[in-house]
Design a protein around this motif. Structure first.
Motif: not given
Lengths: 193, 193
Positions: B55-66
Motif C-alpha cells: 500500500d505504501e508503494l502504491i501511494i508513492e507511485c501515485l505521488r510520483a505520477t502526479a
DNA sequence: GCTAAAAGTTACAGACCGGTAACACCCTAG
DNA sequence: CTAGGGTGTTACCGGTCTGTAACTTTTAGC
C-alpha cells in the motif's frame, strides 16, 4: 442463511444477482467466488455447475447489468411517448439520479479498468455493450432533431463517464456535481445551431 | 539482468519506476510485489526495506505520477509565457496526445476504481492529488479571462476523465476520438459569454 | 584494507484464490 | 413409491499473494 439481496429463488439467479451486487461494490478482483456463493446462500460447487468459470460469471453479470440499463430506456419512451427531446432530458435526469444514488460508477467501465489483459473474454462483451448504448444515445439525439447528433451523444457520454469515475476519485462534491448543468447547457447549445 | 525500464540506479528508484509502469499497465491488483522486484532487477526483501507495505508503494507511485504530471504544467508556462489562453490550448493538445499515446487511462482514477475499500490509505492521496489538479485547471481558466472558470475547468476535467476511461472500454475509435473538438468548442463557447 | 551499511538469497508462514472430486441429501415428476 | 436431477457438504489441489526471518554477498566510505 440468505441475505437481503437473495430471496428464495433458484440458486443460479441468486448467484447472478449477488455477484452483480458484490462485483459492483468491491470490484471484480476484490471478491472471490467463495464470498459470492456464501452471500448467495449456496456453495461453490453449485456456482460451477451453472457457470463454467469466474470469467463466464463476470460476463453474465455484465450482460445482466446492461439489460437492466436497457430497460430504463423503455421508461423514457413510456414517460414521454413520441417526445424524443423530453426523453433526452429524462436521460440527463436519470443520469444525475444515478450519480447521486451510487458512487461506484459504471460496472462495465470499472471492469475494463480491472481486466487489463487485452485478450480477456469480458473485453469483447464490454465493447459490444458500450457500443450499443452509444448507438441508442445517438439515435435519441438524432430523433430529437439535433443536427450533430453523434457529437452531442459522444460529448454527453464522455461527461457521464467522466462524472462516474470522478465520483470515485474525489467524491460527489467534485466536478461531477455540475453534471446536469453541463449536460443541459450542451443540449441547448446544440439545439441552437 | 535489468530490463529496459530500470537502468543501473538505486534499487529504491528502480522499484518505484518499475512499479509505476507495471501498475499502470496491469493494474494494482494485477501485479504482485514479486513481479515488480523481478522486473526491477532486485528482490522482495529489498522492496520491503524501502517500503513498509505494498500500500505504501502504491501511494508513492501515485505521488510520483502526479509529480510527473505537474511538471507538464511547467512546460505550458515555458511554451506560452504569460499567455494563459495559449496554455489552456496547450493543455487540450497535451491531453489529446496522452489519449493517443496510451489507452490505460489515469493511474489515479484507475486506482480509485480498483481500491474500492472506502478506508484504503491510497484514497486520501488520490483525492488530494486530484483536487490539486482541478485547482490548477481552474486557475488556468480564470487567468485566461474566462468568466465561469470553475464550470469550464470541471467540464474539461470530466471530458478528459471520460475520454480516458472510454478508451479502455471501447477503444480509440469511440467517443474519445472527438475530445479535441469538444474541448475546443467548449472553450470558444465559454469565451463568447 | 577495514568496516558497516546496503543489497541479494533462500526459505518459509499464513492466507486466499479458482476449480474439482466424491458423496450425501432432498425434492419433485412420473 | 421410486428414480433422477438439482443441490449441499467436505475435502482437497496447485497456485499466488503479502510479508518475514536468517544468512551471505556486495558495495561504499574512511
Amino acid at each position: 442463511m440468505t441475505d437481503g439481496v437473495a430471496e428464495r429463488s433458484r440458486p443460479r439467479d441468486r448467484i447472478l444477482e449477488t455477484a452483480q451486487d458484490m462485483f459492483h461494490k468491491h470490484g471484480i478482483k476484490g471478491v472471490g467466488v467463495d464470498a459470492i456463493t456464501e452471500a448467495a446462500g449456496t456453495n461453490k460447487m453449485t456456482l460451477y455447475r451453472h457457470f463454467e468459470s469466474k470469467d463466464e460469471l463476470i460476463i453474465e453479470c455484465l450482460r445482466a447489468t446492461a439489460a437492466k440499463a436497457s430497460r430504463i430506456w423503455d421508461e423514457f419512451e413510456a414517460q414521454h411517448p413520441g417526445d424524443k427531446l423530453g426523453q433526452l432530458h429524462a436521460w440527463v435526469q436519470k443520469a444525475s439520479e444515478l450519480l447521486s444514488a451510487d458512487s461506484r460508477g459504471c460496472d462495465m467501465a470499472n471492469a475494463a479498468v480491472e481486466l487489463s489483459e487485452a485478450d480477456h473474454p469480458a473485453r469483447r462483451v464490454i465493447k459490444e455493450l458500450k457500443e450499443a448504448q452509444r448507438e441508442k444515445l445517438v439515435m435519441l439525439c438524432r430523433d430529437a432533431g439535433i443536427g450533430q447528433a453523434e457529437l452531442l451523444a459522444d460529448t454527453l457520454s464522455l461527461l457521464l463517464e467522466g462524472a462516474r469515475v470522478s465520483m470515485q476519485s474525489v467524491g460527489s462534491e467534485g466536478p461531477s456535481a455540475q453534471f446536469v448543468r453541463m449536460a443541459e447547457s450542451l443540449i441547448a447549445s446544440f439545439r441552437a445551431r
